[in-house]
Write a protein that holds these residues in place. Sequence first.
Motif, PDB file in Angstrom:
ATOM      1  N   VAL A   3       0.867  -1.166   0.000  1.00  0.00           N
ATOM      2  CA  VAL A   3       0.000   0.000   0.000  1.00  0.00           C
ATOM      3  C   VAL A   3       0.905   1.218   0.000  1.00  0.00           C
ATOM      4  CG1 VAL A   3      -1.787   1.257   1.244  1.00  0.00           C
ATOM      5  CG2 VAL A   3      -1.793  -1.232   1.261  1.00  0.00           C
ATOM      6  N   ASP A   4       0.916   1.973  -1.101  1.00  0.00           N
ATOM      7  CA  ASP A   4       1.817   3.114  -1.222  1.00  0.00           C
ATOM      8  C   ASP A   4       1.312   4.355  -0.506  1.00  0.00           C
ATOM      9  OD1 ASP A   4      -0.267   3.442  -2.993  1.00  0.00           O
ATOM     10  OD2 ASP A   4       0.974   4.103  -4.662  1.00  0.00           O
ATOM     11  N   VAL A   5       0.039   4.411  -0.198  1.00  0.00           N
ATOM     12  CA  VAL A   5      -0.566   5.519   0.522  1.00  0.00           C
ATOM     13  C   VAL A   5      -1.327   4.915   1.691  1.00  0.00           C
ATOM     14  CG1 VAL A   5      -2.243   7.395   0.368  1.00  0.00           C
ATOM     15  CG2 VAL A   5      -0.794   6.873  -1.596  1.00  0.00           C
ATOM     16  N   PRO A   6      -1.211   5.513   2.877  1.00  0.00           N
ATOM     17  CA  PRO A   6      -1.925   4.934   4.024  1.00  0.00           C
ATOM     18  C   PRO A   6      -3.421   4.781   3.758  1.00  0.00           C
ATOM     19  CG  PRO A   6      -0.472   6.716   4.721  1.00  0.00           C
ATOM     20  CD  PRO A   6      -0.471   6.725   3.219  1.00  0.00           C
ATOM     21  N   VAL A   7      -3.959   3.711   4.324  1.00  0.00           N
ATOM     22  CA  VAL A   7      -5.381   3.419   4.208  1.00  0.00           C
ATOM     23  C   VAL A   7      -5.982   3.490   5.596  1.00  0.00           C
ATOM     24  CG1 VAL A   7      -7.099   1.694   3.566  1.00  0.00           C
ATOM     25  CG2 VAL A   7      -5.002   1.915   2.228  1.00  0.00           C
ATOM     26  N   LEU A   8      -7.022   4.273   5.753  1.00  0.00           N
ATOM     27  CA  LEU A   8      -7.760   4.374   7.004  1.00  0.00           C
ATOM     28  C   LEU A   8      -9.016   3.533   6.877  1.00  0.00           C
ATOM     29  CD1 LEU A   8      -8.489   5.776   9.759  1.00  0.00           C
ATOM     30  CD2 LEU A   8      -9.683   7.474   8.373  1.00  0.00           C
ATOM     31  N   LEU A   9      -9.254   2.664   7.844  1.00  0.00           N
ATOM     32  CA  LEU A   9     -10.496   1.900   7.900  1.00  0.00           C
ATOM     33  C   LEU A   9     -11.358   2.496   8.998  1.00  0.00           C
ATOM     34  CD1 LEU A   9      -9.205  -1.783   7.670  1.00  0.00           C
ATOM     35  CD2 LEU A   9      -9.843  -0.239   5.813  1.00  0.00           C
ATOM     36  N   ARG A  10     -12.631   2.700   8.690  1.00  0.00           N
ATOM     37  CA  ARG A  10     -13.560   3.236   9.684  1.00  0.00           C
ATOM     38  C   ARG A  10     -14.964   2.784   9.355  1.00  0.00           C
ATOM     39  NH1 ARG A  10     -16.460   7.120   7.315  1.00  0.00           N
ATOM     40  NH2 ARG A  10     -15.527   8.475   5.743  1.00  0.00           N
ATOM     41  N   ASP A  11     -15.858   2.901  10.342  1.00  0.00           N
ATOM     42  CA  ASP A  11     -17.267   2.609  10.111  1.00  0.00           C
ATOM     43  C   ASP A  11     -17.836   3.630   9.132  1.00  0.00           C
ATOM     44  OD1 ASP A  11     -17.423   0.439  11.853  1.00  0.00           O
ATOM     45  OD2 ASP A  11     -17.929   1.700  13.568  1.00  0.00           O
ATOM     46  N   ALA A  12     -18.681   3.151   8.252  1.00  0.00           N
ATOM     47  CA  ALA A  12     -19.355   4.034   7.307  1.00  0.00           C
ATOM     48  C   ALA A  12     -20.404   4.853   8.036  1.00  0.00           C
ATOM     49  CB  ALA A  12     -20.011   3.217   6.206  1.00  0.00           C
ATOM     50  N   THR A  13     -20.645   6.050   7.538  1.00  0.00           N
ATOM     51  CA  THR A  13     -21.721   6.902   8.034  1.00  0.00           C
ATOM     52  C   THR A  13     -22.637   7.240   6.864  1.00  0.00           C
ATOM     53  OG1 THR A  13     -20.570   8.980   7.601  1.00  0.00           O
ATOM     54  CG2 THR A  13     -20.162   7.924   9.756  1.00  0.00           C
ATOM     55  N   LEU A  14     -23.799   7.738   7.179  1.00  0.00           N
ATOM     56  CA  LEU A  14     -24.755   8.106   6.141  1.00  0.00           C
ATOM     57  C   LEU A  14     -24.155   9.133   5.180  1.00  0.00           C
ATOM     58  CD1 LEU A  14     -27.549   7.594   5.013  1.00  0.00           C
ATOM     59  CD2 LEU A  14     -28.446   9.295   6.597  1.00  0.00           C
ATOM     60  N   SER A  15     -23.266   9.970   5.670  1.00  0.00           N
ATOM     61  CA  SER A  15     -22.636  10.966   4.788  1.00  0.00           C
ATOM     62  C   SER A  15     -21.715  10.321   3.751  1.00  0.00           C
ATOM     63  CB  SER A  15     -21.880  12.015   5.607  1.00  0.00           C
ATOM     64  OG  SER A  15     -20.789  11.423   6.279  1.00  0.00           O
ATOM     65  N   ASP A  16     -21.394   9.042   3.926  1.00  0.00           N
ATOM     66  CA  ASP A  16     -20.565   8.312   2.955  1.00  0.00           C
ATOM     67  C   ASP A  16     -21.388   7.673   1.840  1.00  0.00           C
ATOM     68  OD1 ASP A  16     -18.079   8.669   4.366  1.00  0.00           O
ATOM     69  OD2 ASP A  16     -18.689   7.059   5.740  1.00  0.00           O
TER      70      ASP A  16
END
Length: 187
Positions: A3-16
């Motif tokens: 992965v050449d760029v950091p990946v953030l994992l998070r819970d999805a929100t309605l704004s997504d």
Amino acid sequence: MRVDVPVLLRDATLSDAAAIGDVHAEAWQVAYRDLFEPQWLGRFVAKRRTQWASRMATPEFDRATMLVAVRHDRVCAFAYFGPHGLTAGKHTVVPSVWPRPGEGEIYGFYAHPSVWGTGVAPTLMDGAWDLLAEAGYRRVRLWTLAGANRARRFYSRFGFEESGATHERDFGDGRPVLELEYVRSVR
């Protein structure tokens, strides 16, 4: 994969919802272009682009988990999962197999084609797998189209195996496609 760029994992929100719809639509557009007639694929893609706001507002959605992968402040992949059989209505199967207590299911797993091969999808699968294991599931199931060879290879690399269960699914064009079930035990 790196992965050449950091990946953030998070819970999805309605704004997504719109970004999730874009990921879902673009993945379908590329991955399934040879599986559906162009006019029907266009309809299926359009539906996936716009469905997430309403789906995320349902009580069923609250019983599942949606994890998103974010790179460059942009949602670029998602995993939607939870208890097996929660979304049983989308499949035509023998009712006696729904649900299977103690088993999880990945209902949807998609990455935007622009991040294919960058390590985003494996990072997301690792994160989803950790949450499924923490939830105490003994086995996890998923369905994929028989012609989705890239996805099938990806799931196999992650230890999923074909269970032998198959069914035909009509997405609305009157031409059912074969879906295959994959299973992986949580150890």
